[in-house]
Design an enzyme around this catalytic site. Structure first.
Site, PDB file in Angstrom:
ATOM      1  CB  SER A 140       7.858 132.423  10.241  1.00 51.52           C
ATOM      2  OG  SER A 140       9.153 132.757  10.692  1.00 51.52           O
ATOM      3  CB  SER A 141      12.526 130.164   8.419  1.00 54.34           C
ATOM      4  OG  SER A 141      12.951 131.406   8.947  1.00 54.34           O
ATOM      5  CB  CYS A 142      11.008 131.428  13.661  1.00 49.82           C
ATOM      6  SG  CYS A 142       9.273 131.872  13.823  1.00 49.82           S
ATOM      7  CE1 TYR A 153       4.927 135.935  13.561  1.00 49.71           C
ATOM      8  CE2 TYR A 153       6.904 134.733  12.912  1.00 49.71           C
ATOM      9  CZ  TYR A 153       5.797 135.489  12.576  1.00 49.71           C
ATOM     10  OH  TYR A 153       5.559 135.796  11.260  1.00 49.71           O
ATOM     11  CE  LYS A 166       3.029 133.761  11.017  1.00 48.99           C
ATOM     12  NZ  LYS A 166       2.002 134.191  10.040  1.00 48.99           N
ATOM     13  CG  HIS A 213      12.653 140.678  11.113  1.00 46.78           C
ATOM     14  ND1 HIS A 213      11.395 141.039  10.689  1.00 46.78           N
ATOM     15  CD2 HIS A 213      12.479 139.554  11.855  1.00 46.78           C
ATOM     16  CE1 HIS A 213      10.503 140.171  11.136  1.00 46.78           C
ATOM     17  NE2 HIS A 213      11.128 139.265  11.852  1.00 46.78           N
TER      18      HIS A 213
END
Length: 315
Positions: free
Chosen positions: A108-110, A137, A141, A180
């Site tokens: 994920s980009s987070c 999260y 990841k 989201h």
């Protein structure tokens, strides 16, 4: 991947997993295996091992994850950290044990720092503090990425990691609170239109900039990477295009047909101020997205309407 290869899509009922499943079918792959939680709980090590022993997949797309928006991440950090860690560890280790030819892990980009230089390149990982609202999260990841790299280094496994930008598309979670931002706004504007509300209030200032990618484009990117990418270093998957939350809200309102006022509640958090992925590495390999934001939202809105009709028919 050979056309007859046995391919396991973990998380095939989710938005991304279902898109990968459709993509593989469209490319002529028919030996695709899946599992539902009532039969194989991916948090249960024994069940995962038994599944891999029985099915012996040659390739794995690891799209299974517990996901949610800012509110869900901030409210249930233990669930997001524990469940994602367990899913990842079990599937990745089983893939190694049962000699899977290649695995693609979806991150994920987070994972990137809150204040990472924009656009965010892959080498920004672990270079600063994470956004606090989705830290649990993100940490899970990051652990998944590092686990794949560790198996590559120690055992020579062909495990790769792709970091998608903000996703939306068919089969999304349209919950008004736990989803989201894009699907949540679709629902809120749709309901406001149906209920003839004069205004819709949205969290934050409307100023944050976000990048969005249609799920079917991500699925094609994953298929492309499984065929063409071997580097254990992570790779970003994005469009290279960004939009403010205000612009996004106006676009969604237009597509839905809501004509009321849009207001912003600045007492609520914005999250990361800007999050644009640098996808030059992917683009250099020869893959670019096809579906623009307006077209993708229109497709997703039709999916949402179908989703609502099914709820009415099967309450």
């Amino acid at each position: 991947m050979e056309i007859g290869s046995k391919i396991y899509v973990a998380g095939h009922r989710g938005m991304v997993g279902s898109a990968i499943y459709r993509c593989l079918k469209q490319h002529g792959f028919n030996n695709i295996i899946t599992s539902t939680r009532d039969k194989v709980d991916l948090m249960n090590t024994s069940q995962v091992n038994e599944f891999f022993e029985r099915e012996k997949p040659a390739y794995v797309f690891l799209a299974a994850a517990k996901v949610g928006g800012i509110l869900a991440n901030d409210t249930y950090p233990a669930d997001f950290l524990y469940q994602n860690l367990m899913i990842q560890c079990n599937v990745i280790h089983a893939a190694y044990q049962h000699q899977v030819k290649k695995l693609l892990f979806l991150g994920s980009s987070c994972i990137y720092p809150k204040m990472a230089p924009q656009p965010i390149s892959e080498d920004s990982l672990l270079s600063g503090y994470l956004e606090s609202t989705n830290e649990a999260y993100a940490i899970a990841k990051i652990a998944g990425i590092k686990l794949c790299q560790a198996y590559c280094k120690q055992y020579g496994s062909r495990f790769i990691s792709a970091m998608p930008t903000n996703m939306y598309g068919f089969g999304d979670n349209y919950h008004s609170q736990n989803s989201h931002v894009l699907p949540a706004l679709l629902r809120r504007f749709h309901e406001a239109k149906i209920e003839n509300k004069n205004e819709v209030a949205i969290w934050g200032s409307g100023k944050p900039l976000r990048e969005f990618m249609f799920s079917d484009d991500l699925a094609e990117a994953c298929y492309f990477l499984m065929q063409n990418y071997e580097d254990p270093s992570l790779i970003n998957v994005g469009t290279g295009e960004e939009v403010s939350i205000l612009e996004l809200a106006r676009l969604i309102a237009s597509i839905v047909g809501y004509e009321g006022k849009i207001t912003f509640d600045s007492s609520k958090p914005d999250g990361t101020p800007r999050k644009l992925m640098n996808s030059a590495k992917l683009h250099a390999l020869g893959y670019r997205h096809k579906v623009n934001l307006k077209e993708g939202i229109a497709k997703t809105y039709q999916d949402f309407l179908q989703h609502e009709r099914q709820i009415v028919l099967n309450p």
